[in-house]
Design an enzyme around this catalytic site. Structure first.
Site, PDB file in Angstrom:
ATOM      1  N   ASP A 193      -6.241  57.053  69.591  1.00 59.97           N
ATOM      2  CA  ASP A 193      -6.278  56.478  68.249  1.00 59.97           C
ATOM      3  C   ASP A 193      -7.241  55.286  68.194  1.00 59.97           C
ATOM      4  OD1 ASP A 193      -4.925  56.440  65.573  1.00 59.97           O
ATOM      5  OD2 ASP A 193      -4.381  54.410  66.205  1.00 59.97           O
ATOM      6  N   GLU A 253     -10.801  59.087  68.734  1.00 58.29           N
ATOM      7  CA  GLU A 253     -11.004  58.969  67.291  1.00 58.29           C
ATOM      8  C   GLU A 253     -12.055  57.882  67.055  1.00 58.29           C
ATOM      9  OE1 GLU A 253      -8.566  57.911  63.198  1.00 58.29           O
ATOM     10  OE2 GLU A 253      -8.362  56.704  65.001  1.00 58.29           O
TER      11      GLU A 253
HETATM   12  C1  NOJ Z   1      -5.848  56.335  62.880  1.00 57.85           C
HETATM   13  C2  NOJ Z   1      -4.693  57.231  62.590  1.00 57.85           C
HETATM   14  O1  NOJ Z   1      -5.174  58.544  62.525  1.00 57.85           O
HETATM   15  C3  NOJ Z   1      -4.091  56.745  61.306  1.00 57.85           C
HETATM   16  O2  NOJ Z   1      -3.152  57.637  60.780  1.00 57.85           O
HETATM   17  C4  NOJ Z   1      -3.495  55.395  61.568  1.00 57.85           C
HETATM   18  O3  NOJ Z   1      -2.990  54.864  60.363  1.00 57.85           O
HETATM   19  C5  NOJ Z   1      -4.540  54.431  62.121  1.00 57.85           C
HETATM   20  N1  NOJ Z   1      -5.347  55.025  63.148  1.00 57.85           N
HETATM   21  C6  NOJ Z   1      -3.883  53.241  62.738  1.00 57.85           C
HETATM   22  O4  NOJ Z   1      -3.216  53.617  63.893  1.00 57.85           O
END
Ligand code: NOJ
Length: 515
Positions: A193, A253
């Site tokens: 993440d 990500e």
């Molecule tokens: C990316 C995640 O995919 C999202 O859903 C989340 O709110 C943020 N990161 C913070 O963790």
């Protein structure tokens, strides 16, 4: 050793909304286990679970209170293990979500930091200062919150999500244990993440433009990340093949405002995969998509890092609604669902014909639209709350899956009220309904996943958006306003819509076996 993830199709499960096995209106592992045959039938190689860890669920579980357990609402560690074992029986690998940028304010380490007071080693695990700077939260509002003793802590997201201090060696050491905990349990990979977050400029300088963006900044795309992820890759590579052959993987990500922002991660020995979000950041326009695809393919050249394609996930508007409205819609009435569906089906054939791995977000294979008309009182996303409704947030793409039946809860579970309401009118979109219809979006996804092409990618000249794979496969997408002629072909392998008069209508894609 096989790098299975290079061309895998991975299915994203948002656990709260996939399948409810205990009738409480929230999804769980028992529910997911019962739906494994569905995933096997769809033909996916792996599933990625969004967080299921103990959490106040202030941000749908991306606010983790314990990285090494399962929230009772989703089940137990034994339920998780049972899912992993059963998935392996279907040839499906499991990827879990690691959230290293921040935790929940309910995490014991943050509670200890609050209790220990200014200047303490406990506080140094987070980013506490006597005064805030001008950084803004990605969810809206300031990125700092004051504690009762006067100090402020940094949170790039919600105030319930304090950022870890990655400059303190105890933090990477703790996360190494988290990685090993899940790898030891047999997971095939990790989704990381906010992979472009973690390290912050130690000066925490004010910035000229504090509006949230994904460009390099004092909080995103810091130079320390590249060496850091090489250490994670070494950990992954140190794991023996488990039930499955091949190495373990991780997919980061990494958001960027431009493709070039991702370049530093594409190095030998980097994080094995970096999501490519540019497909859904690009408008429904042939020239723009062509440019995005060319630049994305160039990015991975010469590195052993790959960039899986994505057209939807739990953070963005569902493709049907995105492609079915001229500007981001705020209500269901603004969406031309028929147009959006045509385009989303064409986009699916594009997604699954491109070289490399693709991620499919639960419900994408059903062509679900975004549910935009969720009543304000039912909304859950902190983005909605923190912006006073100026941004609707992401609840509309997180609505519980419709499995069967003609009314809510559409077979999601045996219980009545689901944690987010489902709209009326989804009867024709359920798995049950689409399974019985060879022309359904579910049937299209299943056929496309089963028939994914391989071979070298080449643009096909003379078309707006068309390419070949190997000697005899072609994918053509018509984003224009007039029907397009097809090249000489032996057979139509798949089409996202009808081909009247043997031509490709606007907003339609086709896979051909060439002569
Ligand atoms: C990316 C995640 O995919 C999202 O859903 C989340 O709110 C943020 N990161 C913070 O963790």
């Amino acid at each position: 050793m096989t790098q299975w993830w290079r061309d895998a199709v991975v299915y994203q499960i948002y656990p709260r909304s996939f399948a409810d096995g205990n009738a409480d209106g929230t999804g769980d592992f028992t529910g997911a286990l019962a739906r494994l045959p569905y995933l096997a039938e769809l033909g996916v190689d792996a599933v990625w679970f969004s967080p299921f860890y103990p959490s106040p669920l202030a941000d749908g579980g991306y606010d983790v209170a314990d990285y090494c357990d399962v929230d009772p609402r989703f089940g137990t560690l034994a339920d998780f293990d049972a899912f992993v074992a059963a998935a392996a029986g279907h040839g499906i690998r499991v990827i879990v979500d690691v959230v290293p940028n921040h935790c929940s304010s309910a995490h014991p380490a943050f509670q200890a930091a609050l209790a220990a007071g200014p200047g303490s080693p406990e506080r140094d695990l987070f980013i506490f200062r006597d005064a805030p700077n001008n950084w803004q939260s990605i969810f809206g509002g300031p990125a700092w919150t004051q504690t009762p003793d006067g100090q402020w802590y940094l949170h790039l997201f919600d105030s319930s999500q304090p950022d870890w201090n990655w400059a303190n060696p105890a933090v990477p050491a703790m996360f190494e244990k988290v990685l090993r905990f899940w790898l030891d349990r047999g997971v095939a990979g990790l989704r990381v993440d906010v992979a472009h977050g973690l390290f912050k400029d130690p000066q925490l300088p004010d910035v000229p433009d504090p509006a949230p963006s994904d460009r390099p900044s004092p909080w995103f795309h810091r130079p320390e990340l590249v060496a850091h992820y090489a250490t994670w890759r070494a950990i992954l590579d140190s794991y023996p093949a488990d039930v499955f052959p091949g190495r373990r993987t991780a997919v980061g990500e990494f958001w960027g405002d431009e493709i070039t922002h991702l370049e530093p991660y594409f190095i030998p020995g980097g994080m094995p995969q970096a999501f490519n979000f540019f497909l859904f950041q690009t408008a429904w326009n042939a020239a723009a998509l062509r440019q995005t695809i060319t630049a994305s393919l160039a990015l991975a050249e010469g590195s052993d890092v790959v960039a899986p394609w994505v057209i939807s996930n739990h953070d963005v508007m569902r493709p049907v609604s995105r492609y079915g409205a001229p500007a981001p819609a705020r209500s269901d009435a603004e969406v031309d669902v028929a147009l959006g569906t045509r385009r989303a089906r064409a986009a699916a054939l594009l997604l699954l014909a491109l070289p490399g791995s693709a991620y499919v977000y639960q419900g994408e294979e059903l062509g679900l639209p975004e549910f935009l008309d969720i009543p304000a009182a039912d909304r859950d996303d902190p983005v909605y709350r923190r912006t006073g409704g100026a941004r609707l947030g992401r609840d509309g793409c997180r609505v519980p899956m419709p499995w069967s039946g003609t009314a809510a809860p559409y077979g999601f579970g045996e219980g009545g009220a689901t944690w987010l309401p489902q709209p009326d009118g989804w009867a024709a979109l359920t798995v049950e309904a689409q399974r019985a219809d060879p022309g359904s979006t579910l049937a299209l996804y299943r056929a496309a996943i089963a028939g994914r092409p391989s071979g070298e990618f080449r643009w096909l000249d003379g078309y707006d958006l068309a390419f070949t794979r190997g000697d005899d496969f072609a994918c053509l997408v018509n984003l224009g306003t007039e029907p397009a002629e097809l090249p000489a072909y032996e057979s139509v392998l798949l089409a996202s819509g009808g081909l009247p008069g043997g031509a490709l209508p606007p907003d339609t894609a086709v896979w051909l076996r060439l002569r």
